[in-house]
Design a protein around this motif. Structure first.
Motif, mmCIF file in Angstrom:
data_model
loop_
_atom_site.group_PDB
_atom_site.id
_atom_site.type_symbol
_atom_site.label_atom_id
_atom_site.label_comp_id
_atom_site.label_asym_id
_atom_site.label_seq_id
_atom_site.Cartn_x
_atom_site.Cartn_y
_atom_site.Cartn_z
ATOM 1 N N ALA A 10 0.967 -1.076 0.137
ATOM 2 C CA ALA A 10 0.108 -0.137 0.469
ATOM 3 C C ALA A 10 0.724 0.924 -0.199
ATOM 4 O O ALA A 10 0.806 2.120 0.045
ATOM 5 C CB ALA A 10 -0.937 0.091 1.752
ATOM 6 N N LEU A 11 2.192 1.019 0.530
ATOM 7 C CA LEU A 11 3.371 2.333 0.352
ATOM 8 C C LEU A 11 3.602 2.950 -0.674
ATOM 9 O O LEU A 11 3.264 1.923 -1.573
ATOM 10 C CB LEU A 11 4.470 1.852 1.148
ATOM 11 N N SER A 12 3.396 3.964 -1.182
ATOM 12 C CA SER A 12 3.368 4.692 -2.359
ATOM 13 C C SER A 12 5.398 4.295 -2.465
ATOM 14 O O SER A 12 6.044 4.599 -1.024
ATOM 15 C CB SER A 12 3.396 6.711 -2.246
ATOM 16 N N PHE A 13 5.819 4.966 -3.494
ATOM 17 C CA PHE A 13 7.046 4.585 -4.272
ATOM 18 C C PHE A 13 7.099 6.479 -2.767
ATOM 19 O O PHE A 13 8.310 5.675 -2.198
ATOM 20 C CB PHE A 13 7.610 5.737 -5.181
ATOM 21 N N GLU A 14 6.832 7.135 -2.620
ATOM 22 C CA GLU A 14 7.746 8.911 -1.587
ATOM 23 C C GLU A 14 7.766 7.825 -0.001
ATOM 24 O O GLU A 14 8.545 7.972 0.322
ATOM 25 C CB GLU A 14 7.375 9.634 -2.216
ATOM 26 N N ASP A 15 6.559 7.577 -0.096
ATOM 27 C CA ASP A 15 6.749 6.871 1.340
ATOM 28 C C ASP A 15 7.826 5.598 1.670
ATOM 29 O O ASP A 15 8.555 5.147 3.273
ATOM 30 C CB ASP A 15 5.188 6.380 1.969
ATOM 31 N N ALA A 16 7.677 4.614 0.501
ATOM 32 C CA ALA A 16 8.571 3.861 0.819
ATOM 33 C C ALA A 16 10.303 4.294 1.142
ATOM 34 O O ALA A 16 11.108 3.261 1.193
ATOM 35 C CB ALA A 16 8.344 2.584 -0.115
ATOM 36 N N LEU A 17 10.360 5.709 0.256
ATOM 37 C CA LEU A 17 11.620 5.723 -0.121
ATOM 38 C C LEU A 17 12.231 6.325 1.377
ATOM 39 O O LEU A 17 12.875 6.412 1.737
ATOM 40 C CB LEU A 17 11.699 7.171 -1.297
ATOM 41 N N LYS A 18 11.230 7.117 2.046
ATOM 42 C CA LYS A 18 11.671 7.986 3.261
ATOM 43 C C LYS A 18 11.593 6.968 4.173
ATOM 44 O O LYS A 18 12.959 6.578 4.751
ATOM 45 C CB LYS A 18 10.215 8.928 3.609
ATOM 46 N N GLN A 19 10.408 5.925 4.809
ATOM 47 C CA GLN A 19 11.901 4.315 5.045
ATOM 48 C C GLN A 19 12.575 4.135 5.133
ATOM 49 O O GLN A 19 13.103 4.144 5.968
ATOM 50 C CB GLN A 19 10.070 3.618 4.956
ATOM 51 N N LEU A 20 13.029 3.716 3.400
ATOM 52 C CA LEU A 20 14.400 3.280 3.677
ATOM 53 C C LEU A 20 15.499 4.547 4.071
ATOM 54 O O LEU A 20 16.624 3.478 4.735
ATOM 55 C CB LEU A 20 14.381 2.949 2.431
ATOM 56 N N GLU A 21 15.553 5.924 3.222
ATOM 57 C CA GLU A 21 16.229 6.593 3.454
ATOM 58 C C GLU A 21 15.973 6.724 5.305
ATOM 59 O O GLU A 21 17.239 6.492 6.142
ATOM 60 C CB GLU A 21 15.881 8.098 3.481
ATOM 61 N N THR A 22 15.563 6.419 6.505
ATOM 62 C CA THR A 22 15.507 6.627 7.983
ATOM 63 C C THR A 22 16.043 4.936 8.195
ATOM 64 O O THR A 22 17.050 5.993 9.168
ATOM 65 C CB THR A 22 13.984 7.043 8.328
ATOM 66 N N ILE A 23 16.049 3.978 8.075
ATOM 67 C CA ILE A 23 16.457 2.884 7.722
ATOM 68 C C ILE A 23 17.950 3.144 7.945
ATOM 69 O O ILE A 23 18.769 2.924 9.121
ATOM 70 C CB ILE A 23 15.704 1.483 7.483
ATOM 71 N N VAL A 24 18.527 3.828 6.897
ATOM 72 C CA VAL A 24 19.663 3.677 6.504
ATOM 73 C C VAL A 24 20.737 4.522 7.473
ATOM 74 O O VAL A 24 21.241 3.888 7.914
ATOM 75 C CB VAL A 24 19.574 4.223 5.254
ATOM 76 N N ARG A 25 19.701 5.627 7.681
ATOM 77 C CA ARG A 25 20.566 6.285 8.207
ATOM 78 C C ARG A 25 20.964 5.945 9.932
ATOM 79 O O ARG A 25 21.924 6.163 10.903
ATOM 80 C CB ARG A 25 19.132 8.259 8.863
ATOM 81 N N LEU A 27 20.862 2.823 10.334
ATOM 82 C CA LEU A 27 22.217 1.348 10.890
ATOM 83 C C LEU A 27 23.202 2.195 10.502
ATOM 84 O O LEU A 27 24.601 2.389 11.462
ATOM 85 C CB LEU A 27 21.326 1.507 8.951
ATOM 86 N N GLU A 28 23.820 3.683 10.051
ATOM 87 C CA GLU A 28 24.842 3.841 9.798
ATOM 88 C C GLU A 28 25.208 4.923 10.908
ATOM 89 O O GLU A 28 26.481 4.839 11.091
ATOM 90 C CB GLU A 28 24.657 5.282 8.432
ATOM 91 N N GLN A 29 24.257 5.252 11.911
ATOM 92 C CA GLN A 29 24.221 5.872 12.753
ATOM 93 C C GLN A 29 25.430 4.319 14.150
ATOM 94 O O GLN A 29 26.151 5.395 15.082
ATOM 95 C CB GLN A 29 24.052 5.952 13.628
ATOM 96 N N GLY A 30 24.885 3.496 13.512
ATOM 97 C CA GLY A 30 25.503 2.343 14.632
ATOM 98 C C GLY A 30 25.090 2.198 16.051
ATOM 99 O O GLY A 30 26.139 0.974 17.245
ATOM 100 N N ASN A 31 24.605 3.168 16.574
ATOM 101 C CA ASN A 31 23.654 2.805 17.991
ATOM 102 C C ASN A 31 22.483 1.487 18.292
ATOM 103 O O ASN A 31 21.567 1.929 18.789
ATOM 104 C CB ASN A 31 23.416 4.400 18.465
#
Length: 82
Positions: A10-25, A27-31
């Motif tokens: 049900a997610l739009s491309f934009e919403d899915a991309l925002k969620q993905l960017e949040t996850i990457v950010r 995970l990159e912080q390592g906390n």
């Protein structure tokens, strides 16, 4: 389909991309604890696949647009449901 699969579909491309960017950010912080990192990675992979599917569908639609002699779009042909 599972609830997670339905929610993802049900997610739009934009919403899915925002969620993905949040996850990457995050995970990159390592906390993030290891178990949560694995869950986030799995969710991110599912989001990436969803975005890829949506992009391929959009590309197929664009390729179906036929231009008239005046350069204006005449319409689209039927898409193959792949």
């Amino acid at each position: 389909m599972t609830d997670a699969t339905n929610e993802l579909a049900a997610l739009s491309f934009e919403d899915a991309l925002k969620q993905l960017e949040t996850i990457v950010r995050e995970l990159e912080q390592g906390n993030v604890p290891l178990e949560r990192s694995i869950e986030m990675y799995e969710r991110g992979d599912a989001l990436r696949k969803h975005c890829d599917t949506l992009l391929k569908s959009a590309e197929a639609k664009v390729e179906k647009i036929q231009l008239g002699q005046s350069g204006e779009a005449k319409g689209t042909g039927p898409l193959d449901p792949q």
